[in-house]
Write a protein that holds these residues in place. Structure first.
Motif, PDB file in Angstrom:
ATOM      1  N   MET A 177     -56.417 123.884  45.678  1.00  0.00           N
ATOM      2  CA  MET A 177     -57.482 123.698  45.493  1.00  0.00           C
ATOM      3  C   MET A 177     -57.489 123.154  43.738  1.00  0.00           C
ATOM      4  N   PRO A 178     -57.122 122.383  43.874  1.00  0.00           N
ATOM      5  CA  PRO A 178     -57.304 121.148  42.433  1.00  0.00           C
ATOM      6  C   PRO A 178     -59.174 120.958  42.378  1.00  0.00           C
ATOM      7  N   ALA A 179     -59.966 120.453  40.915  1.00  0.00           N
ATOM      8  CA  ALA A 179     -60.086 120.173  40.924  1.00  0.00           C
ATOM      9  C   ALA A 179     -60.699 118.954  40.887  1.00  0.00           C
ATOM     10  N   GLN A 180     -59.100 118.110  40.542  1.00  0.00           N
ATOM     11  CA  GLN A 180     -59.447 116.260  40.457  1.00  0.00           C
ATOM     12  C   GLN A 180     -60.524 115.800  41.491  1.00  0.00           C
ATOM     13  N   SER A 181     -60.844 116.499  42.608  1.00  0.00           N
ATOM     14  CA  SER A 181     -61.056 115.449  43.388  1.00  0.00           C
ATOM     15  C   SER A 181     -62.319 115.114  42.659  1.00  0.00           C
ATOM     16  N   ALA A 182     -63.521 116.290  41.991  1.00  0.00           N
ATOM     17  CA  ALA A 182     -64.360 115.884  41.550  1.00  0.00           C
ATOM     18  C   ALA A 182     -64.961 114.082  41.165  1.00  0.00           C
ATOM     19  N   ALA A 183     -63.491 113.427  40.592  1.00  0.00           N
ATOM     20  CA  ALA A 183     -63.605 112.726  39.708  1.00  0.00           C
ATOM     21  C   ALA A 183     -63.609 111.622  41.939  1.00  0.00           C
ATOM     22  N   SER A 184     -63.516 112.220  42.272  1.00  0.00           N
ATOM     23  CA  SER A 184     -63.575 110.298  43.030  1.00  0.00           C
ATOM     24  C   SER A 184     -64.849 110.967  44.042  1.00  0.00           C
ATOM     25  N   MET A 185     -65.222 112.439  44.094  1.00  0.00           N
ATOM     26  CA  MET A 185     -66.760 112.267  45.185  1.00  0.00           C
ATOM     27  C   MET A 185     -67.452 111.866  43.591  1.00  0.00           C
ATOM     28  N   TRP A 186     -67.424 111.372  42.769  1.00  0.00           N
ATOM     29  CA  TRP A 186     -68.086 110.706  41.759  1.00  0.00           C
ATOM     30  C   TRP A 186     -68.029 109.176  41.901  1.00  0.00           C
ATOM     31  N   PHE A 187     -67.001 108.923  42.416  1.00  0.00           N
ATOM     32  CA  PHE A 187     -66.398 107.748  42.530  1.00  0.00           C
ATOM     33  C   PHE A 187     -67.290 107.229  44.207  1.00  0.00           C
ATOM     34  N   LEU A 188     -66.580 108.188  45.116  1.00  0.00           N
ATOM     35  CA  LEU A 188     -67.873 107.548  46.378  1.00  0.00           C
ATOM     36  C   LEU A 188     -68.999 107.353  46.644  1.00  0.00           C
ATOM     37  N   SER A 189     -69.958 108.716  45.426  1.00  0.00           N
ATOM     38  CA  SER A 189     -70.810 108.637  45.605  1.00  0.00           C
ATOM     39  C   SER A 189     -71.871 107.834  45.087  1.00  0.00           C
ATOM     40  N   GLU A 190     -71.283 107.567  44.013  1.00  0.00           N
ATOM     41  CA  GLU A 190     -71.987 106.144  43.185  1.00  0.00           C
ATOM     42  C   GLU A 190     -71.509 104.629  43.877  1.00  0.00           C
ATOM     43  N   PHE A 191     -70.631 104.905  44.749  1.00  0.00           N
ATOM     44  CA  PHE A 191     -70.201 103.312  45.367  1.00  0.00           C
ATOM     45  C   PHE A 191     -71.466 103.632  46.814  1.00  0.00           C
ATOM     46  N   TYR A 192     -71.858 104.549  47.856  1.00  0.00           N
ATOM     47  CA  TYR A 192     -72.426 104.576  48.253  1.00  0.00           C
ATOM     48  C   TYR A 192     -73.715 104.315  47.895  1.00  0.00           C
ATOM     49  N   SER A 193     -74.189 104.457  46.637  1.00  0.00           N
ATOM     50  CA  SER A 193     -75.159 104.220  45.878  1.00  0.00           C
ATOM     51  C   SER A 193     -75.797 102.455  46.057  1.00  0.00           C
TER      52      SER A 193
END
Length: 92
Positions: A50-66
């Motif tokens: 259950m790492p929190a590192q995926s939060a950076a990838s979440m941010w990248f994907l949300s920005e890329f979606y925008s």
């Protein structure tokens, strides 16, 4: 992406980032997890539960979606967010 959004909307930036965004979106498992580490053969190695590192990838994907409006990236970011909200944040 910040440079693209704020300075110069050069389509080469999106072309360069798209393979990474596609790979990230395809690598998220059904629970919303992303492996933290990979071997040189690109096999997942995840010694941290259950790492929190995926939060950076979440941010990248949300920005890329925008920028792209591709719903695949929003869906990936949403799956990661759900995992963080359900499994990571309560344990922090």
């Amino acid at each position: 992406m910040e440079y693209y959004k704020n300075c110069e909307q050069d389509p080469r930036i999106i072309s360069y980032l798209t393979p990474y965004a596609n790979w990230l979106a395809a690598t998220i498992d059904s629970q919303g997890n992303l492996p933290s580490y990979f071997s040189t053969a690109m096999s997942p190695i995840d010694p941290i539960p259950m790492p929190a590192q995926s939060a950076a990838s979440m941010w990248f994907l949300s920005e890329f979606y925008s920028i792209t409006n591709n719903p695949v990236y929003l869906a990936g970011a949403t799956r990661i967010a759900g995992n963080l909200i359900s499994n990571v944040i309560p344990n922090q």
